[in-house]
Write a protein that holds these residues in place. Sequence first.
Motif, PDB file in Angstrom:
ATOM      1  N   VAL A   1       1.227  -1.164  -0.088  1.00 10.73           N
ATOM      2  CA  VAL A   1       0.264  -0.160   0.252  1.00 10.73           C
ATOM      3  C   VAL A   1       0.767   1.255   0.117  1.00 10.73           C
ATOM      4  N   LEU A   2       0.984   2.549  -1.124  1.00  9.20           N
ATOM      5  CA  LEU A   2       1.624   3.260  -0.506  1.00  9.20           C
ATOM      6  C   LEU A   2       0.444   4.658  -0.777  1.00  9.20           C
ATOM      7  N   ALA A   3       0.901   5.959  -0.125  1.00 10.49           N
ATOM      8  CA  ALA A   3       0.580   6.677   0.141  1.00 10.49           C
ATOM      9  C   ALA A   3       1.594   7.891  -0.144  1.00 10.49           C
ATOM     10  N   CYS A   4       0.404   8.648  -0.473  1.00  5.67           N
ATOM     11  CA  CYS A   4       1.579  10.168  -1.111  1.00  5.67           C
ATOM     12  C   CYS A   4       0.933  11.121  -0.108  1.00  5.67           C
ATOM     13  N   ALA A   5       1.275  11.979   0.264  1.00  4.64           N
ATOM     14  CA  ALA A   5       1.288  13.510   0.909  1.00  4.64           C
ATOM     15  C   ALA A   5       1.148  14.806   0.391  1.00  4.64           C
ATOM     16  N   LEU A   6       0.873  15.437  -0.950  1.00  4.96           N
ATOM     17  CA  LEU A   6       0.710  16.369  -1.082  1.00  4.96           C
ATOM     18  C   LEU A   6       1.034  18.119  -0.892  1.00  4.96           C
ATOM     19  N   THR A   7       1.266  18.936  -1.441  1.00  4.84           N
ATOM     20  CA  THR A   7       0.925  19.993  -0.420  1.00  4.84           C
ATOM     21  C   THR A   7       1.519  21.345  -1.595  1.00  4.84           C
ATOM     22  N   PHE A   8       0.718  21.901  -2.407  1.00  6.85           N
ATOM     23  CA  PHE A   8       1.249  22.901  -3.417  1.00  6.85           C
ATOM     24  C   PHE A   8       0.166  24.281  -3.364  1.00  6.85           C
ATOM     25  N   SER A   9       1.902  25.563  -3.466  1.00  9.51           N
ATOM     26  CA  SER A   9       2.095  26.454  -2.832  1.00  9.51           C
ATOM     27  C   SER A   9       0.470  27.320  -3.496  1.00  9.51           C
ATOM     28  N   PRO A  10      -0.560  28.067  -2.413  1.00  8.16           N
ATOM     29  CA  PRO A  10      -1.392  29.148  -3.044  1.00  8.16           C
ATOM     30  C   PRO A  10      -0.980  30.000  -3.804  1.00  8.16           C
ATOM     31  N   ALA A  11      -0.108  30.930  -3.641  1.00  9.33           N
ATOM     32  CA  ALA A  11       0.887  31.049  -5.334  1.00  9.33           C
ATOM     33  C   ALA A  11       0.799  30.841  -6.949  1.00  9.33           C
ATOM     34  N   ILE A  12       0.045  29.568  -6.809  1.00  8.23           N
ATOM     35  CA  ILE A  12       0.099  28.839  -8.260  1.00  8.23           C
ATOM     36  C   ILE A  12      -0.798  29.108  -9.148  1.00  8.23           C
ATOM     37  N   ASN A  13      -0.360  29.561  -9.950  1.00  7.82           N
ATOM     38  CA  ASN A  13      -1.050  30.024 -11.433  1.00  7.82           C
ATOM     39  C   ASN A  13      -1.867  29.085 -11.748  1.00  7.82           C
ATOM     40  N   PHE A  14      -3.329  28.624 -11.215  1.00  6.02           N
ATOM     41  CA  PHE A  14      -4.120  27.737 -11.235  1.00  6.02           C
ATOM     42  C   PHE A  14      -4.083  27.323 -13.066  1.00  6.02           C
ATOM     43  N   SER A  15      -4.538  28.213 -13.292  1.00  6.06           N
ATOM     44  CA  SER A  15      -4.632  28.816 -14.907  1.00  6.06           C
ATOM     45  C   SER A  15      -3.875  28.231 -15.850  1.00  6.06           C
ATOM     46  N   LYS A  16      -3.003  28.350 -15.148  1.00  5.41           N
ATOM     47  CA  LYS A  16      -2.041  27.858 -16.399  1.00  5.41           C
ATOM     48  C   LYS A  16      -1.251  26.742 -15.786  1.00  5.41           C
ATOM     49  N   LEU A  17      -1.270  25.647 -14.613  1.00  4.88           N
ATOM     50  CA  LEU A  17      -0.479  24.908 -14.425  1.00  4.88           C
ATOM     51  C   LEU A  17      -1.248  23.599 -15.292  1.00  4.88           C
ATOM     52  N   PRO A  18      -0.197  22.540 -15.236  1.00  8.05           N
ATOM     53  CA  PRO A  18      -0.537  22.085 -16.845  1.00  8.05           C
ATOM     54  C   PRO A  18      -1.563  20.562 -16.511  1.00  8.05           C
TER      55      PRO A  18
END
Length: 208
Positions: A37-54
């Motif tokens: 079983v494999l878990a992933c923890a992930l966080t992204f900056s609220p400053a990301i321009n989500f509209s340009k995130l691939p």
Amino acid sequence: MHDSKDLLFYEKQLWSRGYKNVIGVDEAGRGPLAGPVLACALTFSPAINFSKLPLFDEINDSKQVEPNIRIAIFEKLSGHSEIQWATSLIEADVIDQMNIRNASLLAMKNAIESIQRKEVVIVDGRDKPSVECEVIPIVKGDAKSKTIALASIFAKVLRDRIMVDYDKEYPQYGLKNNKGYGTRVHIDAIKKHGLTPLHRNTFCKNFL
């Protein structure tokens, strides 16, 4: 009130409360007969321009995303400078010792603790991994939160790659196709060839 169409709803709520590091957590491989079983923890900056995130609009519960899109999302975003992530896996023998629920929670805990800055965790499901920060469980969170969904995609892609590698060592079980799940081909192979060190004995005892 939760807006079901806004998959950043929970993140925006937490960012507005001053949290900068909202960690989403999910696991892959809870149900298979073989493999970790494999878990992933992930966080992204609220400053990301989500509209340009691939491929941002394609991020959803990993089970709802086509395999080739999951892989593309992972390859595009796993190296993104504004996304921090970590994984942890628990092997089959330990799953047999502590049961899959506890193993999943341990994998989540280990992944979370590998993230440098921890303020609040949102996790798919009802269970809360034991970590030293606030944890918010969200039922079906992988379909309600982009952070959890992206963690679920990363976990799924990485675990699938592990199982494809194991297929080279144990080709008779069809692991590259079934990823360890209990397909008829896989169960018939277990009955014919027996168990490997990859198999969860507690999951296979009913048909041996």
